[in-house]
Design a protein around this motif. Structure first.
Motif, PDB file in Angstrom:
ATOM      1  N   GLU A   1       0.824  -1.207   0.000  1.00  0.00           N
ATOM      2  CA  GLU A   1       0.000   0.000   0.000  1.00  0.00           C
ATOM      3  C   GLU A   1       0.861   1.261   0.000  1.00  0.00           C
ATOM      4  O   GLU A   1       0.498   2.280  -0.582  1.00  0.00           O
ATOM      5  CB  GLU A   1      -0.931  -0.008   1.207  1.00  0.00           C
ATOM      6  CG  GLU A   1      -2.087   0.970   1.085  1.00  0.00           C
ATOM      7  CD  GLU A   1      -3.185   0.691   2.081  1.00  0.00           C
ATOM      8  OE1 GLU A   1      -4.335   1.054   1.793  1.00  0.00           O
ATOM      9  OE2 GLU A   1      -2.896   0.116   3.152  1.00  0.00           O
TER      10      GLU A   1
ATOM     11  N   GLY B   1      -3.544   2.306  -3.991  1.00  0.00           N
ATOM     12  CA  GLY B   1      -4.701   1.410  -4.011  1.00  0.00           C
ATOM     13  C   GLY B   1      -4.821   0.715  -5.350  1.00  0.00           C
ATOM     14  O   GLY B   1      -4.280   1.171  -6.347  1.00  0.00           O
TER      15      GLY B   1
ATOM     16  N   LEU C   1      -4.810  -5.293  -4.521  1.00  0.00           N
ATOM     17  CA  LEU C   1      -4.505  -5.001  -3.124  1.00  0.00           C
ATOM     18  C   LEU C   1      -5.761  -5.061  -2.266  1.00  0.00           C
ATOM     19  O   LEU C   1      -5.755  -5.625  -1.166  1.00  0.00           O
ATOM     20  CB  LEU C   1      -3.845  -3.627  -3.022  1.00  0.00           C
ATOM     21  CG  LEU C   1      -3.428  -3.159  -1.625  1.00  0.00           C
ATOM     22  CD1 LEU C   1      -2.462  -4.157  -0.995  1.00  0.00           C
ATOM     23  CD2 LEU C   1      -2.788  -1.778  -1.705  1.00  0.00           C
ATOM     24  N   TRP C   2      -6.849  -4.507  -2.759  1.00  0.00           N
ATOM     25  CA  TRP C   2      -8.114  -4.542  -2.009  1.00  0.00           C
ATOM     26  C   TRP C   2      -8.597  -5.972  -1.805  1.00  0.00           C
ATOM     27  O   TRP C   2      -9.109  -6.318  -0.745  1.00  0.00           O
ATOM     28  CB  TRP C   2      -9.175  -3.723  -2.732  1.00  0.00           C
ATOM     29  CG  TRP C   2      -8.857  -2.258  -2.807  1.00  0.00           C
ATOM     30  CD1 TRP C   2      -8.063  -1.544  -1.951  1.00  0.00           C
ATOM     31  CD2 TRP C   2      -9.306  -1.335  -3.802  1.00  0.00           C
ATOM     32  NE1 TRP C   2      -7.997  -0.234  -2.353  1.00  0.00           N
ATOM     33  CE2 TRP C   2      -8.741  -0.068  -3.482  1.00  0.00           C
ATOM     34  CE3 TRP C   2     -10.123  -1.444  -4.928  1.00  0.00           C
ATOM     35  CZ2 TRP C   2      -8.983   1.068  -4.248  1.00  0.00           C
ATOM     36  CZ3 TRP C   2     -10.367  -0.312  -5.686  1.00  0.00           C
ATOM     37  CH2 TRP C   2      -9.806   0.928  -5.354  1.00  0.00           C
TER      38      TRP C   2
ATOM     39  N   LYS D   1      -6.410  -7.555   0.942  1.00  0.00           N
ATOM     40  CA  LYS D   1      -6.751  -6.996   2.243  1.00  0.00           C
ATOM     41  C   LYS D   1      -8.087  -7.559   2.717  1.00  0.00           C
ATOM     42  O   LYS D   1      -8.266  -7.852   3.908  1.00  0.00           O
ATOM     43  CB  LYS D   1      -6.815  -5.468   2.162  1.00  0.00           C
ATOM     44  CG  LYS D   1      -5.452  -4.799   2.046  1.00  0.00           C
ATOM     45  CD  LYS D   1      -5.552  -3.290   1.989  1.00  0.00           C
ATOM     46  CE  LYS D   1      -5.963  -2.713   3.318  1.00  0.00           C
ATOM     47  NZ  LYS D   1      -5.951  -1.219   3.294  1.00  0.00           N
TER      48      LYS D   1
END
Length: 284
Positions: free
Chosen positions: A134, A139, A143-144, A147
Motif C-alpha cells: 500500500e 490502491g 490489493l483490495w 486486504k
C-alpha cells in the motif's frame, strides 16, 4: 476462506467465462547489449538470486519478476518464489511501483496460505507485506482483494466486506470480488437471516460457470448455506453427492454428507445407515 487464500483477479473485460492463458515454456530476459538470455521454465534453478540479479543489472522489464515468481509458484517451490518477490520489491521501488506492489500482494497471499506457520504469525506477516504494498501503490483491485481476504481470516466481516465492495465499485464484473462477498456471506450464514443466506447462495450459484476451477469449493459453500442457513437437507445432500461422484476420496464432503443425513428430518434408519456407511469409508 483458507481454500481461497490465493484469490486474485484482473479487471474483467467481458462477461464470458475467464480462460486462463497457457504459461510460456521459457522466459526471455533482454540485456543492455541487445542480446537475450533464455530461461527454460521447466529447468529453473533452486537458487533464484542469480536470475533476479540479471533482471536488475540489465534493467530488464520488472514484469519479468512477476513471470518468474509465478513459474516457481506453479511448481510449488515456495522458497525461490519468496526470494524473487523480496528482490522485486526492492528493485521495482525505483523502476515500477505497480509491479512491486503486485508482488508484495502475491507474497502476502502465499504467506496467508502457509500452513507450516502458526495462524497469528502468518497473518501478521501478511499484514506487514500488504502495508508495504500500500505504501508503494496507494490502491488497486489486487490489493483490495488481498486486504479483504486478510480481514476475512481475522474475522473482521464488515471491514472485509468494505474491501470487496470497493473492488466491485471499480470493476462490477470482477469475479474475485463477487466471490469475496459470497465468502463474507458464508461466514455470516449460521447467525444470519434466511434472506442473507439466500443472497449468499445466489452469489455462489452465479460464480459456478464463471470460475470452473473453483467448482468443488463453490459447491461445498452452497451445501453449507443450504444446510446451515436454509435447512434444505436434500438440496445440500445432492451437492455433496455430486462432489463425491467427482472424487471418491473427498473425505471432507463425505463427513459433511453424513452430518446432513443424520440431521435430516424423516430420514429414519435409512439415513442413519447411509451416514454410518460414509463415516466407515472415511475411517477406512
Amino acid at each position: 476462506p483458507a481454500q481461497m487464500s490465493s484469490l486474485r483477479s484482473s479487471p474483467s473485460k467481458s462477461k464470458g467465462t475467464p480462460v486462463a492463458p497457457r504459461p510460456p515454456r521459457s522466459l526471455e530476459i533482454p540485456t543492455r547489449d541487445a542480446e537475450v538470455v533464455e530461461v527454460p521454465l521447466d529447468e529453473l534453478p533452486d537458487e533464484a538470486e542469480a536470475l533476479c540479479e540479471l533482471i536488475a543489472q540489465e534493467e530488464a522489464p520488472c514484469t519479468l519478476y512477476t513471470s518468474l515468481a509465478l513459474a516457481y509458484r506453479r511448481q510449488h517451490r515456495s522458497e525461490p518464489f519468496q526470494r524473487i518477490c523480496e528482490a522485486a520489491m526492492v528493485d521495482c521501488r525505483q523502476r515500477s511501483v505497480s509491479v512491486g506492489a503486485e508482488l508484495a500482494g502475491m507474497l502476502a497471499a502465499a504467506t496467508m496460505a502457509d500452513r507450516a506457520r502458526p495462524p497469528t504469525e502468518r497473518l501478521d506477516a501478511a499484514a506487514q507485506l500488504l502495508n508495504q504494498a500500500e505504501r508503494m501503490e496507494a490502491g488497486g483491485v489486487h490489493l483490495w482483494l488481498r486486504k479483504g481476504l486478510l480481514l476475512l481470516h481475522r474475522g473482521s466481516m464488515e471491514a472485509a466486506e468494505f474491501q470487496f465492495r470497493a473492488v466491485l465499485e471499480r470493476d462490477r464484473g470482477n469475479w474475485a470480488g463477487q466471490l469475496g462477498l459470497a465468502l463474507v456471506g458464508l461466514v455470516r450464514v449460521s447467525g444470519g437471516t434466511a434472506a442473507a443466506a439466500a443472497d449468499c447462495l445466489d452469489r455462489l450459484k452465479a460464480l459456478i460457470e464463471r470460475v470452473p476451477g473453483k467448482r468443488r469449493d463453490l459447491l461445498m459453500g452452497m451445501a453449507s448455506v443450504l444446510f446451515s442457513g436454509l435447512r434444505k437437507h436434500r438440496e445440500a445432500a445432492a451437492l455433496l453427492a455430486e462432489i463425491i461422484s467427482r472424487d471418491a476420496r473427498d473425505w471432507e464432503a463425505m463427513v459433511c454428507l453424513a452430518v446432513v443425513r443424520l440431521d435430516e428430518p424423516g430420514a429414519g434408519p435409512a439415513g442413519t445407515m447411509e451416514a454410518l456407511g460414509l463415516l466407515k469409508r472415511v475411517y477406512e
